[in-house]
Design a protein around this motif. Structure first.
Motif, PDB file in Angstrom:
ATOM      1  N   PHE A   1      44.069  54.432  21.850  1.00  0.00           N
ATOM      2  CA  PHE A   1      43.649  53.804  20.598  1.00  0.00           C
ATOM      3  C   PHE A   1      42.378  52.993  20.808  1.00  0.00           C
ATOM      4  CE2 PHE A   1      47.806  55.003  19.297  1.00  0.00           C
ATOM      5  CZ  PHE A   1      47.752  55.104  17.916  1.00  0.00           C
ATOM      6  N   GLY A   2      41.399  53.241  19.964  1.00  0.00           N
ATOM      7  CA  GLY A   2      40.140  52.514  20.035  1.00  0.00           C
ATOM      8  C   GLY A   2      38.986  53.442  20.342  1.00  0.00           C
ATOM      9  N   THR A   3      37.894  53.316  19.559  1.00  0.00           N
ATOM     10  CA  THR A   3      36.695  54.119  19.765  1.00  0.00           C
ATOM     11  C   THR A   3      35.473  53.195  19.755  1.00  0.00           C
ATOM     12  OG1 THR A   3      37.718  55.968  18.584  1.00  0.00           O
ATOM     13  CG2 THR A   3      35.352  56.060  18.889  1.00  0.00           C
ATOM     14  N   PRO A   4      34.644  53.231  20.809  1.00  0.00           N
ATOM     15  CA  PRO A   4      34.796  53.981  22.063  1.00  0.00           C
ATOM     16  C   PRO A   4      36.030  53.528  22.849  1.00  0.00           C
ATOM     17  CG  PRO A   4      32.570  53.089  21.825  1.00  0.00           C
ATOM     18  CD  PRO A   4      33.414  52.418  20.800  1.00  0.00           C
ATOM     19  N   GLN A   5      36.404  54.345  23.816  1.00  0.00           N
ATOM     20  CA  GLN A   5      37.616  54.094  24.584  1.00  0.00           C
ATOM     21  C   GLN A   5      37.513  52.783  25.365  1.00  0.00           C
ATOM     22  OE1 GLN A   5      38.562  56.950  27.747  1.00  0.00           O
ATOM     23  NE2 GLN A   5      40.535  57.274  26.768  1.00  0.00           N
ATOM     24  N   ILE A   6      38.653  52.136  25.533  1.00  0.00           N
ATOM     25  CA  ILE A   6      38.718  50.874  26.253  1.00  0.00           C
ATOM     26  C   ILE A   6      38.244  51.048  27.701  1.00  0.00           C
ATOM     27  CG2 ILE A   6      41.102  51.201  27.052  1.00  0.00           C
ATOM     28  CD1 ILE A   6      41.582  48.217  26.469  1.00  0.00           C
ATOM     29  N   ASN A   7      37.647  49.994  28.247  1.00  0.00           N
ATOM     30  CA  ASN A   7      37.294  49.978  29.668  1.00  0.00           C
ATOM     31  C   ASN A   7      38.530  49.615  30.479  1.00  0.00           C
ATOM     32  OD1 ASN A   7      34.273  50.276  29.601  1.00  0.00           O
ATOM     33  ND2 ASN A   7      34.465  48.438  28.341  1.00  0.00           N
ATOM     34  N   LEU A   8      38.825  50.384  31.510  1.00  0.00           N
ATOM     35  CA  LEU A   8      39.920  50.079  32.439  1.00  0.00           C
ATOM     36  C   LEU A   8      39.291  49.901  33.814  1.00  0.00           C
ATOM     37  CD1 LEU A   8      42.504  52.654  31.067  1.00  0.00           C
ATOM     38  CD2 LEU A   8      42.719  50.159  30.967  1.00  0.00           C
ATOM     39  N   ILE A   9      39.178  48.637  34.225  1.00  0.00           N
ATOM     40  CA  ILE A   9      38.428  48.298  35.430  1.00  0.00           C
ATOM     41  C   ILE A   9      39.396  47.855  36.527  1.00  0.00           C
ATOM     42  CG2 ILE A   9      36.538  46.900  36.352  1.00  0.00           C
ATOM     43  CD1 ILE A   9      35.686  46.428  33.403  1.00  0.00           C
ATOM     44  N   ASN A  10      39.324  48.511  37.681  1.00  0.00           N
ATOM     45  CA  ASN A  10      40.166  48.134  38.816  1.00  0.00           C
ATOM     46  C   ASN A  10      39.795  46.740  39.305  1.00  0.00           C
ATOM     47  OD1 ASN A  10      41.637  50.622  39.074  1.00  0.00           O
ATOM     48  ND2 ASN A  10      39.774  51.552  39.869  1.00  0.00           N
ATOM     49  N   ALA A  11      40.804  45.925  39.579  1.00  0.00           N
ATOM     50  CA  ALA A  11      40.556  44.553  40.022  1.00  0.00           C
ATOM     51  C   ALA A  11      41.651  44.105  40.987  1.00  0.00           C
ATOM     52  CB  ALA A  11      40.502  43.615  38.823  1.00  0.00           C
ATOM     53  N   GLN A  12      41.304  43.165  41.849  1.00  0.00           N
ATOM     54  CA  GLN A  12      42.284  42.555  42.748  1.00  0.00           C
ATOM     55  C   GLN A  12      42.398  41.078  42.416  1.00  0.00           C
ATOM     56  OE1 GLN A  12      41.440  42.184  47.061  1.00  0.00           O
ATOM     57  NE2 GLN A  12      43.415  43.168  47.396  1.00  0.00           N
ATOM     58  N   TYR A  13      43.625  40.579  42.399  1.00  0.00           N
ATOM     59  CA  TYR A  13      43.851  39.168  42.087  1.00  0.00           C
ATOM     60  C   TYR A  13      43.743  38.337  43.357  1.00  0.00           C
ATOM     61  CZ  TYR A  13      46.113  34.929  40.347  1.00  0.00           C
ATOM     62  OH  TYR A  13      46.380  33.640  39.984  1.00  0.00           O
ATOM     63  N   GLN A  14      42.801  37.391  43.357  1.00  0.00           N
ATOM     64  CA  GLN A  14      42.591  36.530  44.520  1.00  0.00           C
ATOM     65  C   GLN A  14      42.301  35.107  44.065  1.00  0.00           C
ATOM     66  OE1 GLN A  14      39.335  38.259  46.741  1.00  0.00           O
ATOM     67  NE2 GLN A  14      40.643  39.743  47.777  1.00  0.00           N
ATOM     68  N   ASN A  15      43.126  34.167  44.494  1.00  0.00           N
ATOM     69  CA  ASN A  15      42.882  32.737  44.265  1.00  0.00           C
ATOM     70  C   ASN A  15      42.586  32.398  42.804  1.00  0.00           C
ATOM     71  OD1 ASN A  15      43.116  32.243  47.095  1.00  0.00           O
ATOM     72  ND2 ASN A  15      40.991  32.915  47.357  1.00  0.00           N
ATOM     73  N   GLY A  16      43.409  32.952  41.899  1.00  0.00           N
ATOM     74  CA  GLY A  16      43.254  32.629  40.485  1.00  0.00           C
ATOM     75  C   GLY A  16      42.176  33.400  39.760  1.00  0.00           C
ATOM     76  N   SER A  17      41.615  34.424  40.419  1.00  0.00           N
ATOM     77  CA  SER A  17      40.551  35.203  39.796  1.00  0.00           C
ATOM     78  C   SER A  17      40.829  36.696  39.928  1.00  0.00           C
ATOM     79  CB  SER A  17      39.200  34.883  40.441  1.00  0.00           C
ATOM     80  OG  SER A  17      38.855  33.540  40.252  1.00  0.00           O
ATOM     81  N   LEU A  18      40.279  37.460  39.001  1.00  0.00           N
ATOM     82  CA  LEU A  18      40.338  38.913  39.059  1.00  0.00           C
ATOM     83  C   LEU A  18      38.988  39.421  39.569  1.00  0.00           C
ATOM     84  CD1 LEU A  18      42.128  39.425  35.664  1.00  0.00           C
ATOM     85  CD2 LEU A  18      43.012  40.266  37.848  1.00  0.00           C
ATOM     86  N   LYS A  19      39.030  40.049  40.735  1.00  0.00           N
ATOM     87  CA  LYS A  19      37.799  40.516  41.373  1.00  0.00           C
ATOM     88  C   LYS A  19      37.621  41.996  41.057  1.00  0.00           C
ATOM     89  CE  LYS A  19      35.493  40.699  45.871  1.00  0.00           C
ATOM     90  NZ  LYS A  19      35.648  40.431  47.331  1.00  0.00           N
TER      91      LYS A  19
END
Length: 361
Positions: free
Chosen positions: A235-253
């Protein structure tokens, strides 16, 4: 008429994989209920099970509270509109609409009354004597709709009825279909692969994928609170961004230069996917060196779509208001997002929905 599906399953003999498995839903009287999903997910199969064209392997179908699993199609008091118009080329518009009524040996006066009413509703009164070959694609689809209306069934099943039409006519027919459904008080079950049709027409949406129900909700509920990564991307055009991330010290890298604070209590070191709608991203294009490089720019009149690439090669789509002077190969700084989703990278389920701003650490 209300419809209830309880744990419906369809499995063909000799196959270990069900075409549909454990499908449950409650469709209220006078509701416009859309079934969406990619090709091969079982949408049309489910519609044909409700119609009685395909037998149910297990589970129960209720029509107005009565079990209808073994009820003959003609006794289910429903009509069906297919993707193909299924019109008889040698019959006039009037006779195509009247065909089912004549087959059931209805009185001539009643047939004329119902057909005339149906023709008026779909604005085809002046075309009653024409043959299908003399009609446009939209007019032929209206004849198919009129045929369903003339039956005066309270349930109408529609299997991608607009997919053969051009984009402009499809948009017009969406409005007409919804108005007709409300005017006639029909319960409509509408199969489509087009998420725009589902979003603009339906009261509730069932999302199917891999033979299972992924989510049932209002169109806005599906868009704002997708149950998993698939629903968010569908659902949604353009398609949603799905970005790989790692959780480190309260942040998404997400990248060495794209690290974003979050107040979610996530698992340290765990991999996640951050879902960000293209129109939610915040950027700065007035930089000498940024955290993403522009790959392509599409000027869409009132919007500008930018496709960029992070330094770790992950691609990001950004939609900006108006006409923005950004060019391929230019560096931009992605600074945050006005809302985002977090999905577990392993099972793709929704972990968190955030509507507040997410900014670089």
């Amino acid at each position: 008429m209300s419809i209830q599906l309880k744990h419906l399953t369809k499995k063909y003999e000799g196959s270990d994989t069900p075409v549909l498995e454990n499908v449950s839903a409650h469709i209220e009287d006078n509701e416009f209920f859309a079934i969406v999903g990619p090709s091969g997910c079982g949408k049309s199969t489910l519609l044909r099970m409700i119609a009685g064209i395909i037998p149910i392997s297990s589970g129960s179908l209720y029509l107005n509270g009565e079990v209808a699993n073994d009820l003959a199609p003609k006794d289910r008091k429903l009509s069906m509109v297919f993707q193909s118009y299924a019109l008889y080329p040698f019959l006039s518009v009037f006779d195509n609409i009247a065909f089912g009524l004549k087959a059931r040996k209805q009185p001539k006066d009643l047939i004329k009354q119902r057909v005339d009413k149906a023709l008026a509703l779909v604005n085809l009164t002046d075309h009653r004597d024409r043959k299908p070959k003399d009609l446009s694609g939209g007019q032929r689809q209206r004849v198919a709709l009129a045929r369903a209306i003339a039956n005066e069934s309270k349930i109408c099943l529609m299997d991608e009825p607009l997919s053969n039409l051009d984009a402009q006519l499809r948009a017009k027919m969406r409005i007409e279909l919804k108005e007709l459904q409300q005017k006639l008080g029909l319960t409509v079950i509408y199969v489509t692969h087009d998420q725009v049709e589902a979003m603009t027409m339906a009261d509730h949406v069932m999302v199917l994928n891999h033979h299972h129900v992924q989510q049932i909700d209002t169109p806005l509920g599906v868009y704002q609170h997708p149950s998993n990564e698939f629903v968010a991307s569908f659902f949604g055009t353009p398609q949603i961004n799905l970005i790989n991330a790692q959780y480190q010290n309260g942040s998404l890298k997400m990248d060495e230069d794209f690290i974003m604070d979050t107040d979610d209590a996530l698992i340290e070191g765990h991999q996640y996917k951050v879902g960000i709608r293209p129109n939610q991203l915040q950027i700065n294009s007035d930089v000498n060196n940024g955290n993403a490089q522009v790959v392509n720019v599409s000027q869409l009149g009132d919007r500008t779509m930018v496709e960029a690439r992070l330094k770790n090669e992950q691609e990001v789509r950004i939609v900006l208001d108006g006409q923005v002077d950004i060019r391929p190969q230019q560096f931009i700084q992605i600074e945050g997002a006005n809302g985002y989703f977090i999905f577990d990278a392993d099972d793709r389920s929704l972990v968190s929905v955030k509507k507040g701003a997410l900014t670089n650490a």
